[in-house]
Design a protein around this motif. Structure first.
Motif, short mmCIF file in Angstrom:
data_model
loop_
_atom_site.label_atom_id
_atom_site.label_comp_id
_atom_site.label_asym_id
_atom_site.label_seq_id
_atom_site.Cartn_x
_atom_site.Cartn_y
_atom_site.Cartn_z
N ALA A 26 34.98 26.50 28.31
CA ALA A 26 35.31 25.97 29.63
C ALA A 26 35.19 27.08 30.66
CB ALA A 26 36.73 25.43 29.61
N ILE A 27 34.66 26.72 31.81
CA ILE A 27 34.56 27.68 32.91
C ILE A 27 35.80 27.48 33.77
CG2 ILE A 27 33.22 28.44 34.89
CD1 ILE A 27 31.86 28.87 32.13
N ALA A 28 36.60 28.49 33.85
CA ALA A 28 37.86 28.39 34.58
C ALA A 28 37.67 28.79 36.04
CB ALA A 28 38.90 29.30 33.92
N GLU A 29 38.44 28.16 36.88
CA GLU A 29 38.46 28.52 38.30
C GLU A 29 39.15 29.88 38.44
OE1 GLU A 29 37.29 26.84 41.11
OE2 GLU A 29 36.26 25.62 39.62
N PRO A 30 38.78 30.65 39.46
CA PRO A 30 39.47 31.93 39.69
C PRO A 30 40.94 31.71 40.03
CG PRO A 30 37.40 31.85 40.90
CD PRO A 30 37.64 30.46 40.35
N ASP A 31 41.76 32.72 39.75
CA ASP A 31 43.17 32.68 40.09
C ASP A 31 43.31 32.29 41.56
OD1 ASP A 31 45.94 34.05 38.93
OD2 ASP A 31 45.80 34.08 41.12
N PRO A 32 44.30 31.44 41.88
CA PRO A 32 44.47 30.98 43.27
C PRO A 32 44.58 32.10 44.31
CG PRO A 32 45.87 29.72 41.80
CD PRO A 32 45.26 30.82 40.97
N VAL A 33 45.03 33.28 43.93
CA VAL A 33 45.15 34.37 44.90
C VAL A 33 43.78 34.74 45.49
CG1 VAL A 33 44.93 36.36 43.35
CG2 VAL A 33 46.42 36.52 45.33
N PHE A 34 42.69 34.44 44.76
CA PHE A 34 41.34 34.79 45.23
C PHE A 34 40.69 33.72 46.10
CE2 PHE A 34 41.70 37.16 41.14
CZ PHE A 34 41.71 38.43 41.68
N LYS A 35 41.29 32.55 46.16
CA LYS A 35 40.69 31.41 46.87
C LYS A 35 40.25 31.73 48.31
CE LYS A 35 41.19 26.58 46.49
NZ LYS A 35 41.32 26.14 45.16
N PRO A 36 41.06 32.47 49.10
CA PRO A 36 40.66 32.73 50.49
C PRO A 36 39.39 33.57 50.64
CG PRO A 36 42.99 33.25 50.17
CD PRO A 36 42.41 32.99 48.82
N ILE A 37 38.96 34.28 49.61
CA ILE A 37 37.84 35.21 49.77
C ILE A 37 36.57 34.76 49.05
CG2 ILE A 37 38.27 36.76 47.81
CD1 ILE A 37 37.96 38.74 50.66
N ILE A 38 36.62 33.70 48.28
CA ILE A 38 35.45 33.27 47.49
C ILE A 38 34.26 32.95 48.39
CG2 ILE A 38 34.57 31.46 45.96
CD1 ILE A 38 37.31 31.54 44.57
N GLY A 39 34.49 32.29 49.51
CA GLY A 39 33.39 31.98 50.44
C GLY A 39 32.70 33.24 50.96
N GLU A 40 33.49 34.24 51.30
CA GLU A 40 32.94 35.50 51.79
C GLU A 40 32.12 36.20 50.71
OE1 GLU A 40 34.41 39.88 53.41
OE2 GLU A 40 35.83 38.22 53.46
N ILE A 41 32.62 36.18 49.48
CA ILE A 41 31.89 36.81 48.37
C ILE A 41 30.54 36.12 48.19
CG2 ILE A 41 31.85 37.19 45.87
CD1 ILE A 41 34.93 37.46 46.02
N LYS A 42 30.54 34.79 48.16
CA LYS A 42 29.29 34.04 47.97
C LYS A 42 28.30 34.32 49.10
CE LYS A 42 31.12 30.23 45.25
NZ LYS A 42 31.43 28.80 45.20
N LYS A 43 28.81 34.45 50.31
CA LYS A 43 27.96 34.66 51.48
C LYS A 43 27.36 36.08 51.50
CE LYS A 43 28.90 34.96 56.21
NZ LYS A 43 29.78 34.64 57.32
N LYS A 44 28.14 37.08 51.11
CA LYS A 44 27.71 38.47 51.25
C LYS A 44 27.08 39.09 50.00
CE LYS A 44 31.04 39.80 54.81
NZ LYS A 44 32.16 40.70 55.10
N LEU A 45 27.30 38.50 48.83
CA LEU A 45 26.82 39.11 47.59
C LEU A 45 25.30 39.12 47.54
CD1 LEU A 45 28.21 40.24 45.01
CD2 LEU A 45 27.72 38.04 43.94
N PRO A 46 24.68 40.29 47.35
CA PRO A 46 23.21 40.34 47.29
C PRO A 46 22.69 39.71 46.00
CG PRO A 46 24.14 42.54 46.97
CD PRO A 46 25.28 41.61 47.24
N SER A 47 21.43 39.34 46.00
CA SER A 47 20.85 38.60 44.87
C SER A 47 20.79 39.42 43.59
CB SER A 47 19.45 38.11 45.25
OG SER A 47 18.62 39.21 45.54
N ASN A 48 20.86 40.73 43.67
CA ASN A 48 20.78 41.55 42.46
C ASN A 48 22.13 41.75 41.76
OD1 ASN A 48 21.69 43.20 44.61
ND2 ASN A 48 20.96 45.04 43.59
#
Length: 190
Positions: A26-48
């Motif tokens: 099963a793929i688990a969701e990240p701990d709720p403490v990380f929820k506010p930053i997931i969008g920023e990580i997805k937006k800024k993370l480079p393809s490599n």
């Protein structure tokens, strides 16, 4: 006879279905403490780069704190710090990198870097005192015990991962790493 065959077929299909489902992690969701930053990580993370977050953090990390998340990135490395924004001034005054700050204010961090990065090369050289640990059946990691702090590092998905905490014990941090290896939601770069 016909009903017996039909029943036998249904039981076989159920057993096969349960066996198939049981082998898919099963793929688990990240701990709720990380929820506010997931969008920023997805937006800024480079393809490599690939980034993993734990699905659960021990209470000793998140209890009695006001979480502040800081995400820092360049072309070789992504770094996420979970800090206590209400950290006592005597520890926060010196800022990041000071012993007091790292032990009291910085509760947890996770970094991901490319295998060609200077971060991986430097850590590889410094990690000679680390203990090899089994993170999963096919995954070896390394635990390094400092004075009142711990790190666990490993290579997965052609990326180097390292987690840190000055708040939890050795075994707790190893369990966080194991959960990240086994069933962490993987965040890929753009």
């Amino acid at each position: 006879m016909k009903n017996k065959s039909l029943l036998s077929l249904m039981v076989t299909l159920i057993i096969v279905g349960v066996g198939v489902c049981a082998s898919i992690p099963a793929i688990a969701e990240p701990d709720p403490v990380f929820k506010p930053i997931i969008g920023e990580i997805k937006k800024k993370l480079p393809s490599n780069l690939v980034f993993r977050l734990p699905s659960r953090l021990p209470g000793t990390i998140t209890n009695k704190m006001s979480p502040q998340l800081t995400f820092d990135i360049n072309s070789e490395r992504a770094y996420l710090a979970l800090e206590d924004k209400d950290c006592p001034p005597r520890f926060s005054r010196g800022g990041r990198g000071t012993r007091g700050y790292n032990l009291v204010c910085l509760r947890f961090s996770v970094a991901s870097s490319t295998l060609a990065s200077k971060y991986y090369q430097e850590d590889r050289q410094r990690g000679s005192g680390a203990d090899a640990i089994e993170l999963s059946r096919n995954q070896i990691g390394y635990h390094y015990q400092g004075t009142d702090w711990n790190t666990v590092s490993w290579v997965q998905d052609n990326n180097y991962f390292k987690i840190y905490s000055g708040t939890v014990r050795r075994n707790e941090l190893i369990e966080v790493a194991r959960s990240m290896v086994a069933n962490s939601q993987v965040i890929n770069g753009r």
